[in-house]
Design a protein around this motif. Structure first.
Motif, PDB file in Angstrom:
ATOM      1  N   GLY A   1      -3.796   3.341  -1.079  1.00  0.00           N
ATOM      2  CA  GLY A   1      -3.962   2.565  -2.679  1.00  0.00           C
ATOM      3  C   GLY A   1      -1.762   2.370  -2.234  1.00  0.00           C
ATOM      4  O   GLY A   1      -1.279   1.204  -2.850  1.00  0.00           O
TER       5      GLY A   1
ATOM      6  N   GLY B   1       2.384  -3.214  -1.534  1.00  0.00           N
ATOM      7  CA  GLY B   1       0.978  -2.684  -1.121  1.00  0.00           C
ATOM      8  C   GLY B   1       0.194  -2.984   0.039  1.00  0.00           C
ATOM      9  O   GLY B   1       0.285  -3.605   0.711  1.00  0.00           O
TER      10      GLY B   1
ATOM     11  N   SER C   1      -2.299  -3.030   0.471  1.00  0.00           N
ATOM     12  CA  SER C   1      -3.655  -4.248   1.411  1.00  0.00           C
ATOM     13  C   SER C   1      -3.350  -5.508   0.807  1.00  0.00           C
ATOM     14  O   SER C   1      -4.117  -6.319   0.714  1.00  0.00           O
ATOM     15  CB  SER C   1      -4.462  -3.545  -0.250  1.00  0.00           C
TER      16      SER C   1
ATOM     17  N   GLN D   1      -7.102   0.728   3.118  1.00  0.00           N
ATOM     18  CA  GLN D   1      -8.044   1.459   2.732  1.00  0.00           C
ATOM     19  C   GLN D   1      -6.613   2.396   1.298  1.00  0.00           C
ATOM     20  O   GLN D   1      -7.176   2.748   0.556  1.00  0.00           O
ATOM     21  CB  GLN D   1      -8.607   1.994   3.299  1.00  0.00           C
TER      22      GLN D   1
ATOM     23  N   ASP E   1       3.607  -0.659  -8.444  1.00  0.00           N
ATOM     24  CA  ASP E   1       3.871   0.669  -9.576  1.00  0.00           C
ATOM     25  C   ASP E   1       5.419   0.866 -10.419  1.00  0.00           C
ATOM     26  O   ASP E   1       6.577   0.101 -10.038  1.00  0.00           O
ATOM     27  CB  ASP E   1       3.362   1.372  -9.543  1.00  0.00           C
TER      28      ASP E   1
END
Lengths: 120, 419
Positions: free
Chosen positions: B174, B33, B35, B172, B89
């Motif tokens: 996701g 991800g 982030s 930012q 995920d």
């Protein structure tokens, strides 16, 4: 001919922003050129690179307590050793001045290796 | 690995670390991800430093596989230790084991998709075109901030600020998902523009010591071909851009002489041009003509193609090139396009026609500090027999030149005036 151990410490533990992939590869090329030269001169008789990121265990004391990892500051961490053949400690130290690790703030400790005569 | 014994195999393929870094950062950012971008960079950096440490006394049989294995193991460790499993995920796990999911994410099969997702995430409307190129150089080409700063001739602080803005924006998001059809269509022009800037920086960049950066041109070409793997995209446009890159990159080997000085097109040794790249460009050019779309990339590729196909400077189809420039001026008016059109016109209709076209650009604020404008004036003055004027103009070009390669080229032309 006497043998000497080079103990390499530090060098190359910079953050990603300071050392680019190209610079890391260029630094490796310098190492390869240096060790290749030692090899060509018949001076290199053994090499032990150590894993990075540094991992390992330390066993200490009568209690034989096993702890995780070498906990030295990164500049003091041993990253590998080699054994070279040289006429004297002075010559071995002089040879070590060509080591690329010095360009990345690393150090080379030069130690005489004791010959064990009865190992024929 | 065979430490010490084998002294002959001491060479790592040129650019391997940079390419693997780009490949792995995109893959890990997608896996962990955006982030966790900083974590992805750390993992890759550690893998490369680890390779450097381990290979000091001898190379592994397959260096690329070695780096990949280390990065994979580090990624698995990070995911386990720091309980970042939630970052993975369902699309990544989908019933696979952690190892299986990481392996798939880092595989060469996933590479194009990873880089595409990264490219489209980077070319966000909220960021400037300069920031897009900076982020592409950092995350998709593996350059450090100081290397980017050197290429653009700006201070590292500027590059750091752009990277910071880009990182904040990326964090930012996701997830670094495959861009949707709408996003692809909306961002395609920005992505193309960023790759165009990247290519130009390699074709004639700001670094005064190394104005030509063939590796940057190769990266732009590699990424534009990755772009072609995206389905919702308008392929004709991208093929035109790819054709332009191929035709220009093909001529790179002829642009500098043996002393590292820029050689004008008329004097280049055309035997040095890459036939392979010209052929590759012709394939892209053919595919770019699949619709009735005519973009600036089509026109620029057309011009570059006419140059590469000509046996000599004199045999160039200048009529066709002037037509392309006329169409380009109508599509994207600008003084640099007008300047190049004037030069082509000089070849087609004679020096006076070229000088008349250049005279219309007199005093244009964008050209007064543009060395190639003064060199163009000088070249045509020389050919018109106005040697004193030519000398003056070459001197101005030389003073404005950004690199030694360019400056010496003008100085030589001044010397030749006296012959």
């Amino acid at each position: 001919m006497p043998k000497f151990m080079y103990v390499f410490r530090g060098g190359g533990y910079a953050t990603p922003d300071l050392l680019s992939p190209t610079e890391i590869q260029q630094h490796l090329a310098k190492w390869n050129a240096w060790t290749n030269e030692l090899l060509a001169q018949g001076r290199l008789s053994g090499a032990q690179p150590l894993a990075h990121p540094p991992s390992g265990k330390t066993v200490r004391g009568r209690e034989r307590i096993i702890t995780d990892g070498p906990y030295a500051e990164s500049k003091d961490l041993v990253s590998g050793t080699v054994i070279v053949v040289a006429a004297s400690l002075e010559e071995a130290a002089e040879l070590a001045r060509g080591c690329p690790i010095l360009e990345l703030d690393g150090s080379v400790e030069v130690r005489p290796v004791i010959d064990t005569p009865n190992q024929a | 690995m065979s430490p010490v014994e084998d002294g002959s195999a001491y060479a790592v393929v040129d650019g391997l670390f940079r390419r693997e870094s780009a490949h792995l950062v995109a893959a890990l950012t997608r896996l962990l991800g955006p982030s966790h971008l900083a974590l992805a960079e750390d993992v890759v950096h550690d893998a490369l430093i680890g390779a450097m440490q381990a290979w000091r006394f001898g190379l592994p049989d397959d260096p690329k596989a070695w780096i990949l294995r280390v990065a994979k193991n580090r990624a698995i460790d990070c995911l386990r230790r720091e309980r970042r499993l939630e970052a993975l995920d369902d699309t990544h796990l989908a019933g696979r084991s952690l190892e299986g999911a990481v392996e798939l994410a880092l595989s060469s099969e996933a590479d194009a998709a990873n880089q595409l997702a990264m490219m489209f995430a980077i070319c966000d409307d909220a960021l400037s075109p300069e920031t897009h190129v900076t982020l592409i150089l950092r995350f998709l080409c593996g350059l450090s901030p100081s290397e980017i700063a050197r290429a653009f001739l700006v201070d590292v602080g500027t590059i750091d600020r752009r990277l910071h803005r880009g990182r904040t924006r990326l964090e930012q998001l996701g997830a670094l998902h495959d861009a949707s059809a709408d996003e692809v269509r909306a961002r395609q022009p920005s992505v193309e523009q960023a790759l165009y800037l990247l290519f130009n920086e390699g074709y004639l960049g700001s670094d005064p010591e190394n104005p030509l950066q063939p590796a940057m041109c190769a990266d732009a070409l590699r990424l534009v071909e990755v772009l072609l793997a995206s389905n919702p995209l308008e392929h004709a446009r991208v093929n035109a851009l790819a054709a332009l890159f191929c035709f220009d990159a093909a001529r790179l080997p002829g642009r500098l002489d043996d002393t590292g000085v820029l050689t004008p097109l008329a004097e280049q040794d055309r035997a040095k041009w890459s036939r392979v790249l010209v052929d590759r460009g012709i394939v892209h050019l053919g595919e770019s003509a699949s619709g009735d779309l005519l973009t600036r990339w089509h026109l620029e590729a057309g011009i570059a193609f006419e140059h590469t196909r000509a046996q000599s400077f004199e045999e160039t189809n200048w009529g066709k090139i002037v037509d392309y420039y006329d169409a380009l001026l109508a599509l994207t008016p600008g003084p640099v396009v007008a300047l190049n059109r004037a030069l082509a016109l000089a070849e087609l209709r004679g020096v006076d026609a070229g000088r008349a076209a250049l005279a219309l650009l007199d005093g244009h604020p964008k050209l007064t500090t543009y060395s190639f404008y003064w060199a163009a004036l000088a070249d045509l003055a020389r050919r018109g027999g106005l040697l004193a004027e030519a000398k003056n103009m070459y001197a101005r070009a030389s003073a404005l030149a950004k690199s030694r390669a360019e400056r010496v080229s003008y100085e030589r032309r001044i010397l030749r005036l006296g012959e």
